[in-house]
Enzyme design. Sequence first.
Site, PDB file in Angstrom:
ATOM      1  CB  CYS A 132      46.604  39.718  40.667  1.00 13.79           C
ATOM      2  SG  CYS A 132      47.560  40.274  39.238  1.00 13.79           S
ATOM      3  NE  ARG A 182      43.588  36.121  39.458  1.00 12.18           N
ATOM      4  CZ  ARG A 182      43.189  36.256  38.197  1.00 12.18           C
ATOM      5  NH1 ARG A 182      43.749  35.563  37.234  1.00 12.18           N
ATOM      6  NH2 ARG A 182      42.213  37.081  37.907  1.00 12.18           N
TER       7      ARG A 182
END
Length: 124
Positions: free
Chosen positions: A104, A102
Amino acid sequence: MKKVVVSEKAPAAVGCYSHAIEAGNMIFTSGQLPVNAETGKMPEGPAAQAKQSLDNLKYVLEAAGSEMNNVVKTTVLIQNIEDFAAINEVYGTYFEEPFPARSCFEVANLPLGALVEIEAVAVK
């Protein structure tokens, strides 16, 4: 060869893009805003918006014949990084270990004034 993926459960695109594109056994989703397809509205607050964005992502993946457990990478865009903990708590309920990779980022603005937008890459 690429194939367009469209979900009837996810909100319509707010621009010139597809819900997702399937290429081989890979699915590349567009960013999913927290818009409820039935009402056309966004819920209040970062946690509720994260849930709606992830529900929309799930609907798109299902339309492509995949699921959340097949996600290998996500990108999460947040209007205010101080909302990270609330968003992350909801995010964690949609995935099982091993969690996808991920990224972000805090961004200045998101379409329609959203607080969060989430995109993913998944396998079929």
